[in-house]
Write a protein that holds these residues in place. Structure first.
Motif, PDB file in Angstrom:
ATOM      1  N   PHE A  29       0.973  -1.164  -0.107  1.00  0.00           N
ATOM      2  CA  PHE A  29      -0.084  -0.024   0.014  1.00  0.00           C
ATOM      3  C   PHE A  29       0.811   1.413  -0.148  1.00  0.00           C
ATOM      4  O   PHE A  29       0.482   2.272  -0.640  1.00  0.00           O
ATOM      5  CB  PHE A  29      -1.235   0.067   0.888  1.00  0.00           C
ATOM      6  CG  PHE A  29      -1.859  -1.147   1.377  1.00  0.00           C
ATOM      7  CD1 PHE A  29      -2.646  -1.481   0.074  1.00  0.00           C
ATOM      8  CD2 PHE A  29      -1.680  -1.941   2.300  1.00  0.00           C
ATOM      9  CE1 PHE A  29      -3.443  -2.698   0.020  1.00  0.00           C
ATOM     10  CE2 PHE A  29      -2.575  -3.092   2.356  1.00  0.00           C
ATOM     11  CZ  PHE A  29      -3.379  -3.510   1.273  1.00  0.00           C
ATOM     12  N   SER A  30       2.067   1.114   0.691  1.00  0.00           N
ATOM     13  CA  SER A  30       2.979   2.096   0.514  1.00  0.00           C
ATOM     14  C   SER A  30       3.690   2.610  -0.838  1.00  0.00           C
ATOM     15  O   SER A  30       3.569   3.634  -1.241  1.00  0.00           O
ATOM     16  CB  SER A  30       4.138   1.897   1.720  1.00  0.00           C
ATOM     17  OG  SER A  30       4.950   3.100   1.759  1.00  0.00           O
ATOM     18  N   ILE A  31       3.719   1.369  -1.660  1.00  0.00           N
ATOM     19  CA  ILE A  31       3.996   1.428  -2.952  1.00  0.00           C
ATOM     20  C   ILE A  31       3.097   2.191  -3.895  1.00  0.00           C
ATOM     21  O   ILE A  31       3.320   3.325  -4.607  1.00  0.00           O
ATOM     22  CB  ILE A  31       4.717   0.229  -3.574  1.00  0.00           C
ATOM     23  CG1 ILE A  31       5.653  -0.318  -2.798  1.00  0.00           C
ATOM     24  CG2 ILE A  31       5.006   0.398  -4.967  1.00  0.00           C
ATOM     25  CD1 ILE A  31       6.148  -1.821  -3.109  1.00  0.00           C
ATOM     26  N   GLY A  32       1.932   1.669  -3.521  1.00  0.00           N
ATOM     27  CA  GLY A  32       0.640   2.196  -4.316  1.00  0.00           C
ATOM     28  C   GLY A  32       0.300   3.893  -4.074  1.00  0.00           C
ATOM     29  O   GLY A  32      -0.056   4.354  -4.975  1.00  0.00           O
ATOM     30  N   ALA A  33       0.621   4.066  -2.717  1.00  0.00           N
ATOM     31  CA  ALA A  33       0.367   5.428  -2.398  1.00  0.00           C
ATOM     32  C   ALA A  33       1.525   6.281  -3.082  1.00  0.00           C
ATOM     33  O   ALA A  33       1.187   7.583  -3.319  1.00  0.00           O
ATOM     34  CB  ALA A  33       0.383   5.573  -0.871  1.00  0.00           C
ATOM     35  N   LEU A  34       2.719   5.821  -3.291  1.00  0.00           N
ATOM     36  CA  LEU A  34       3.646   6.450  -3.734  1.00  0.00           C
ATOM     37  C   LEU A  34       3.346   6.848  -5.224  1.00  0.00           C
ATOM     38  O   LEU A  34       3.498   7.976  -5.953  1.00  0.00           O
ATOM     39  CB  LEU A  34       4.990   5.763  -3.582  1.00  0.00           C
ATOM     40  CG  LEU A  34       6.264   6.468  -4.270  1.00  0.00           C
ATOM     41  CD1 LEU A  34       6.520   7.747  -3.485  1.00  0.00           C
ATOM     42  CD2 LEU A  34       7.576   5.687  -4.126  1.00  0.00           C
ATOM     43  N   ALA A  35       2.658   5.761  -5.747  1.00  0.00           N
ATOM     44  CA  ALA A  35       2.379   5.748  -7.364  1.00  0.00           C
ATOM     45  C   ALA A  35       1.357   6.952  -7.584  1.00  0.00           C
ATOM     46  O   ALA A  35       1.567   7.755  -8.280  1.00  0.00           O
ATOM     47  CB  ALA A  35       2.100   4.554  -7.840  1.00  0.00           C
ATOM     48  N   ALA A  36       0.380   6.835  -6.492  1.00  0.00           N
ATOM     49  CA  ALA A  36      -0.807   7.784  -6.501  1.00  0.00           C
ATOM     50  C   ALA A  36      -0.315   9.106  -6.222  1.00  0.00           C
ATOM     51  O   ALA A  36      -0.765  10.220  -6.908  1.00  0.00           O
ATOM     52  CB  ALA A  36      -1.867   7.361  -5.566  1.00  0.00           C
TER      53      ALA A  36
END
Length: 141
Positions: A29-36
């Protein structure tokens, strides 16, 4: 610009959760939030930011979870007590599960013991170690 701060907060929050837990639970989720966060910095629409977050999190989870589970999470270290399982021993003190008494001498050491099926086992009997529960050796005839 508000969404940039929102996603930055999400990256930090998921990072903190990951740091506070023993297992790997929120890194995806941290990786996804970084992409967002990157999408928000590029002025993408909010629905697109959420879609990017969900898609990147899912892809990161699908790709890395099996590898991490195989390499890190399932690593176990056998102990000396694991070698007792399947070994034969002699009952030193009669085993009575209800009274909580009984001991077995196995591999040169005396263990507190319980019978696997709950039946009493008389002193002098030869038993086989089945498993260990806490500090008790579970045995069967």
């Amino acid at each position: 610009m508000t969404n940039v701060y929102l996603w930055l907060g999400a990256v930090i929050l998921f990072g903190i959760i990951e740091a506070l837990t023993v297992g790997i639970v929120s890194i995806w989720f941290s990786i996804g939030a970084l992409a967002a966060l990157i999408a928000a910095a590029l002025h993408a629409a909010p629905w697109l930011q959420i879609t990017v977050f969900l898609a990147v999190s899912a892809v990161a989870l699908i790709i890395t979870r099996p590898l991490i589970k195989k390499k890190i999470l399932l690593r176990t270290t056998p102990t000396n007590t694991d070698m007792l399982i399947g070994e034969k021993g002699t009952v030193d003190e009669a085993i009575d599960n209800l009274a909580g008494t009984g001991s077995v001498k196995i591999a040169g050491k005396v263990w507190s013991a319980k019978s696997e099926n709950g039946d009493g086992i008389p002193s002098g009997s030869t038993v086989t170690a089945v498993r260990i529960e806490g500090v008790k050796l579970i045995v069967k005839l």
